[in-house]
Motif scaffolding. Structure first.
Motif, PDB file in Angstrom:
ATOM      1  N   MET A   1       0.848  -1.199   0.000  1.00  0.00           N
ATOM      2  CA  MET A   1       0.000   0.000   0.000  1.00  0.00           C
ATOM      3  C   MET A   1       0.883   1.249   0.000  1.00  0.00           C
ATOM      4  SD  MET A   1      -3.006   1.013   2.737  1.00  0.00           S
ATOM      5  CE  MET A   1      -1.879   1.147   4.129  1.00  0.00           C
ATOM      6  N   PRO A   2       0.708   2.165  -0.966  1.00  0.00           N
ATOM      7  CA  PRO A   2       1.547   3.368  -1.008  1.00  0.00           C
ATOM      8  C   PRO A   2       1.282   4.263   0.191  1.00  0.00           C
ATOM      9  CG  PRO A   2      -0.265   3.535  -2.573  1.00  0.00           C
ATOM     10  CD  PRO A   2      -0.282   2.132  -2.058  1.00  0.00           C
ATOM     11  N   HIS A   3       2.310   4.951   0.628  1.00  0.00           N
ATOM     12  CA  HIS A   3       2.154   5.873   1.747  1.00  0.00           C
ATOM     13  C   HIS A   3       1.298   7.058   1.310  1.00  0.00           C
ATOM     14  CE1 HIS A   3       3.100   8.606   5.036  1.00  0.00           C
ATOM     15  NE2 HIS A   3       3.650   7.589   5.674  1.00  0.00           N
ATOM     16  N   PRO A   4       0.375   7.536   2.156  1.00  0.00           N
ATOM     17  CA  PRO A   4      -0.463   8.679   1.766  1.00  0.00           C
ATOM     18  C   PRO A   4       0.321   9.920   1.363  1.00  0.00           C
ATOM     19  CG  PRO A   4      -1.399   7.599   3.679  1.00  0.00           C
ATOM     20  CD  PRO A   4      -0.065   6.948   3.430  1.00  0.00           C
ATOM     21  N   ASP A   5       1.527  10.105   1.914  1.00  0.00           N
ATOM     22  CA  ASP A   5       2.348  11.264   1.526  1.00  0.00           C
ATOM     23  C   ASP A   5       2.825  11.179   0.078  1.00  0.00           C
ATOM     24  OD1 ASP A   5       4.001  12.952   4.124  1.00  0.00           O
ATOM     25  OD2 ASP A   5       2.396  11.522   4.477  1.00  0.00           O
ATOM     26  N   ALA A   6       2.879   9.960  -0.488  1.00  0.00           N
ATOM     27  CA  ALA A   6       3.541   9.770  -1.773  1.00  0.00           C
ATOM     28  C   ALA A   6       2.881  10.582  -2.884  1.00  0.00           C
ATOM     29  CB  ALA A   6       3.555   8.283  -2.134  1.00  0.00           C
ATOM     30  N   GLN A   7       1.549  10.591  -2.925  1.00  0.00           N
ATOM     31  CA  GLN A   7       0.869  11.327  -3.991  1.00  0.00           C
ATOM     32  C   GLN A   7       1.093  12.829  -3.849  1.00  0.00           C
ATOM     33  OE1 GLN A   7      -3.173   9.612  -5.131  1.00  0.00           O
ATOM     34  NE2 GLN A   7      -2.861   8.647  -3.139  1.00  0.00           N
ATOM     35  N   TYR A   8       1.129  13.305  -2.631  1.00  0.00           N
ATOM     36  CA  TYR A   8       1.383  14.724  -2.386  1.00  0.00           C
ATOM     37  C   TYR A   8       2.799  15.106  -2.812  1.00  0.00           C
ATOM     38  CZ  TYR A   8       1.919  19.116   0.168  1.00  0.00           C
ATOM     39  OH  TYR A   8       2.155  20.429   0.502  1.00  0.00           O
ATOM     40  N   LEU A   9       3.774  14.306  -2.416  1.00  0.00           N
ATOM     41  CA  LEU A   9       5.161  14.601  -2.774  1.00  0.00           C
ATOM     42  C   LEU A   9       5.356  14.528  -4.284  1.00  0.00           C
ATOM     43  CD1 LEU A   9       6.984  12.640   0.071  1.00  0.00           C
ATOM     44  CD2 LEU A   9       6.562  15.103  -0.055  1.00  0.00           C
ATOM     45  N   SER A  10       4.655  13.617  -4.946  1.00  0.00           N
ATOM     46  CA  SER A  10       4.736  13.531  -6.397  1.00  0.00           C
ATOM     47  C   SER A  10       4.222  14.813  -7.046  1.00  0.00           C
ATOM     48  CB  SER A  10       3.935  12.323  -6.891  1.00  0.00           C
ATOM     49  OG  SER A  10       3.940  12.255  -8.301  1.00  0.00           O
ATOM     50  N   LEU A  11       3.145  15.378  -6.493  1.00  0.00           N
ATOM     51  CA  LEU A  11       2.618  16.636  -7.019  1.00  0.00           C
ATOM     52  C   LEU A  11       3.604  17.782  -6.796  1.00  0.00           C
ATOM     53  CD1 LEU A  11      -1.204  16.724  -6.177  1.00  0.00           C
ATOM     54  CD2 LEU A  11      -0.142  17.076  -8.411  1.00  0.00           C
ATOM     55  N   LEU A  12       4.219  17.828  -5.623  1.00  0.00           N
ATOM     56  CA  LEU A  12       5.246  18.847  -5.380  1.00  0.00           C
ATOM     57  C   LEU A  12       6.344  18.766  -6.443  1.00  0.00           C
ATOM     58  CD1 LEU A  12       5.921  18.853  -1.505  1.00  0.00           C
ATOM     59  CD2 LEU A  12       4.670  20.560  -2.827  1.00  0.00           C
ATOM     60  N   SER A  13       6.829  17.550  -6.701  1.00  0.00           N
ATOM     61  CA  SER A  13       7.899  17.373  -7.683  1.00  0.00           C
ATOM     62  C   SER A  13       7.446  17.784  -9.070  1.00  0.00           C
ATOM     63  CB  SER A  13       8.342  15.907  -7.712  1.00  0.00           C
ATOM     64  OG  SER A  13       8.943  15.535  -6.499  1.00  0.00           O
ATOM     65  N   GLN A  14       6.223  17.398  -9.428  1.00  0.00           N
ATOM     66  CA  GLN A  14       5.701  17.710 -10.754  1.00  0.00           C
ATOM     67  C   GLN A  14       5.657  19.217 -10.982  1.00  0.00           C
ATOM     68  OE1 GLN A  14       1.822  16.021 -11.451  1.00  0.00           O
ATOM     69  NE2 GLN A  14       1.504  17.175 -13.335  1.00  0.00           N
ATOM     70  N   ILE A  15       5.227  19.953  -9.987  1.00  0.00           N
ATOM     71  CA  ILE A  15       5.124  21.401 -10.142  1.00  0.00           C
ATOM     72  C   ILE A  15       6.500  22.054 -10.157  1.00  0.00           C
ATOM     73  CG2 ILE A  15       4.279  23.514  -9.039  1.00  0.00           C
ATOM     74  CD1 ILE A  15       1.862  21.907  -8.085  1.00  0.00           C
ATOM     75  N   LEU A  16       7.384  21.610  -9.269  1.00  0.00           N
ATOM     76  CA  LEU A  16       8.732  22.194  -9.243  1.00  0.00           C
ATOM     77  C   LEU A  16       9.485  21.938 -10.551  1.00  0.00           C
ATOM     78  CD1 LEU A  16       9.870  21.304  -5.611  1.00  0.00           C
ATOM     79  CD2 LEU A  16       9.486  23.601  -6.520  1.00  0.00           C
ATOM     80  N   GLU A  17       9.267  20.791 -11.132  1.00  0.00           N
ATOM     81  CA  GLU A  17      10.020  20.417 -12.327  1.00  0.00           C
ATOM     82  C   GLU A  17       9.396  20.959 -13.616  1.00  0.00           C
ATOM     83  OE1 GLU A  17      10.274  16.184 -12.174  1.00  0.00           O
ATOM     84  OE2 GLU A  17      11.439  16.187 -10.300  1.00  0.00           O
ATOM     85  N   GLY A  18       8.064  21.067 -13.665  1.00  0.00           N
ATOM     86  CA  GLY A  18       7.448  21.440 -14.933  1.00  0.00           C
ATOM     87  C   GLY A  18       6.278  22.389 -14.818  1.00  0.00           C
ATOM     88  N   GLY A  19       6.120  23.056 -13.682  1.00  0.00           N
ATOM     89  CA  GLY A  19       4.996  23.964 -13.506  1.00  0.00           C
ATOM     90  C   GLY A  19       5.095  25.185 -14.406  1.00  0.00           C
ATOM     91  N   ASP A  20       3.959  25.671 -14.824  1.00  0.00           N
ATOM     92  CA  ASP A  20       3.878  26.872 -15.657  1.00  0.00           C
ATOM     93  C   ASP A  20       4.023  28.099 -14.756  1.00  0.00           C
ATOM     94  OD1 ASP A  20       3.360  28.543 -17.845  1.00  0.00           O
ATOM     95  OD2 ASP A  20       1.203  28.525 -17.472  1.00  0.00           O
ATOM     96  N   ARG A  21       4.996  28.944 -15.055  1.00  0.00           N
ATOM     97  CA  ARG A  21       5.241  30.139 -14.237  1.00  0.00           C
ATOM     98  C   ARG A  21       4.244  31.220 -14.629  1.00  0.00           C
ATOM     99  NH1 ARG A  21      10.131  31.495 -11.468  1.00  0.00           N
ATOM    100  NH2 ARG A  21      10.162  33.661 -10.775  1.00  0.00           N
ATOM    101  N   ARG A  22       3.475  31.688 -13.634  1.00  0.00           N
ATOM    102  CA  ARG A  22       2.395  32.618 -13.927  1.00  0.00           C
ATOM    103  C   ARG A  22       2.335  33.711 -12.865  1.00  0.00           C
ATOM    104  NH1 ARG A  22      -2.924  29.674 -13.815  1.00  0.00           N
ATOM    105  NH2 ARG A  22      -3.613  31.061 -15.465  1.00  0.00           N
ATOM    106  N   ILE A  23       1.825  34.884 -13.270  1.00  0.00           N
ATOM    107  CA  ILE A  23       1.501  35.942 -12.314  1.00  0.00           C
ATOM    108  C   ILE A  23       0.049  35.747 -11.915  1.00  0.00           C
ATOM    109  CG2 ILE A  23       1.238  38.426 -11.960  1.00  0.00           C
ATOM    110  CD1 ILE A  23       4.120  37.460 -12.096  1.00  0.00           C
ATOM    111  N   ASP A  24      -0.196  35.691 -10.623  1.00  0.00           N
ATOM    112  CA  ASP A  24      -1.547  35.381 -10.146  1.00  0.00           C
ATOM    113  C   ASP A  24      -2.192  36.612  -9.535  1.00  0.00           C
ATOM    114  OD1 ASP A  24      -1.561  34.702  -6.797  1.00  0.00           O
ATOM    115  OD2 ASP A  24       0.333  35.075  -7.823  1.00  0.00           O
ATOM    116  N   ARG A  25      -3.412  36.425  -9.045  1.00  0.00           N
ATOM    117  CA  ARG A  25      -4.196  37.500  -8.451  1.00  0.00           C
ATOM    118  C   ARG A  25      -3.460  38.214  -7.324  1.00  0.00           C
ATOM    119  NH1 ARG A  25      -6.482  37.066  -3.732  1.00  0.00           N
ATOM    120  NH2 ARG A  25      -6.214  34.799  -3.779  1.00  0.00           N
ATOM    121  N   THR A  26      -2.693  37.475  -6.527  1.00  0.00           N
ATOM    122  CA  THR A  26      -2.041  38.065  -5.354  1.00  0.00           C
ATOM    123  C   THR A  26      -0.810  38.882  -5.723  1.00  0.00           C
ATOM    124  OG1 THR A  26      -0.525  36.213  -4.958  1.00  0.00           O
ATOM    125  CG2 THR A  26      -2.756  36.027  -4.043  1.00  0.00           C
ATOM    126  N   GLY A  27      -0.286  38.686  -6.926  1.00  0.00           N
ATOM    127  CA  GLY A  27       0.942  39.357  -7.328  1.00  0.00           C
ATOM    128  C   GLY A  27       2.204  38.630  -6.919  1.00  0.00           C
TER     129      GLY A  27
END
Length: 298
Positions: A1-27
């Motif tokens: 059974m995968p650890h519950p943290d695994a999916q979260y950490l995978s998302l962190l990696s995905q965004i750090l490695e290939g996230g689209d850099r954007r200016i958001d509402r907060t600036g």
């Protein structure tokens, strides 16, 4: 059974490695991906209470209990030492009065002065208002949570067991339009309550860990009230992002190894869903890594 943290950490990696850099509402700016999913089988002990950093789960549950009251003023939250909603009314107060008040002083005034709280602690028709007191065009109020519980008991095979907070005419009056805006439920043939939550805007470092445990707490309450067991929790994110001032914190979390998963249980069954308090929730075996501090983007 995968650890519950695994999916979260995978998302962190995905965004750090290939996230689209954007200016958001907060600036502040974000790295963002569009469309993400995580699935946890609560029946098998996959509680999404992160261990790679401490998540203050009692704060998340208190927030969920506050939503269920239908309240929209931060005073009762601050009376419970929950400060996660202070930033928005504080920003409005500073903007409209020109007073550079410290957050701690503002919060003390909210708690100590009921009239001040009524004027400056109000968030508008946010989650609790829409969940419990949705106002129809005919002037009637609709309690989506009560209707959901009734349907879970009377017609658990229904495909209409959901509630949401995206009330278009009232969005402009809200301090913050709903991020976790849609919850849908499904009862399996084994009598297990499954939940799917859609979150249009997902602050992955700060918001999502709170939203996950708050949603799971609600799932436990609903299941208990309807005489069911918990099943799967499915999370779907729209704009899933890391703020640019959260990147170092995300990298720090990725360096940490997950620890044993905790367990959540309810200690009693109140007569109604309004009857729960924070003392009814117990988390066992939670020994996470230290917290990771980060600024909220308002």
């Amino acid at each position: 059974m995968p650890h519950p943290d695994a999916q979260y950490l995978s998302l962190l990696s995905q965004i750090l490695e290939g996230g689209d850099r954007r200016i958001d509402r907060t600036g502040v700016g974000t790295l963002s991906v569009f469309g993400a999913m995580a699935r946890f089988d609560l029946a098998k002990g996959e509680l999404p209470l992160l261990t790679t950093k401490r998540v203050y789960w009692k704060t998340a549950v208190k927030e969920m209990l506050w939503f269920l009251t239908g309240q929209t003023n931060i005073r009762s939250l601050l009376q419970q030492n929950v400060r996660i909603w202070s930033d928005w009314p504080l920003a409005r107060y500073r903007r409209e009065t020109g007073e550079a008040i410290a957050q701690a002083d503002f919060e003390r005034r909210i708690v100590g002065d009921e009239a001040f709280a009524a004027r400056w602690g109000e968030l508008g028709p946010v989650y609790g208002k829409q969940w419990r007191r949705w106002l129809g065009a005919d002037g009637r109020e609709h309690d989506q949570i009560a209707t959901l519980i009734e349907t879970l008991k009377a017609n658990p095979s229904s495909r209409r067991m959901l509630f949401h907070a995206w009330n278009v005419p009232e969005l402009g009056d809200m301090a913050l339009p709903p991020c976790h805006l849609l919850y849908q439920y499904h009862v399996s043939s084994e009598g297990r309550l499954n939940c799917l939550m859609f979150q249009r805007s997902a602050d992955l470092l700060l918001g999502v860990p709170f939203n996950w445990i708050g949603t799971v707490a609600l799932q436990h309450m609903l299941a208990q009230q309807a005489g069911l067991e918990v099943g799967q929790f499915v999370w779907m994110g729209g704009d899933v992002h890391l703020y640019l001032n959260h990147l170092d914190q995300a990298r720090e979390q990725l360096r940490r190894e997950p620890r044993p998963t905790a367990a959540l249980r309810l200690l009693r069954r109140p007569a109604t869903i309004e009857g729960y308090t924070i003392d009814d929730f117990e988390v066992q075996g939670y020994e996470p890594h230290p917290p990771i501090a980060a600024e909220v983007a308002v």
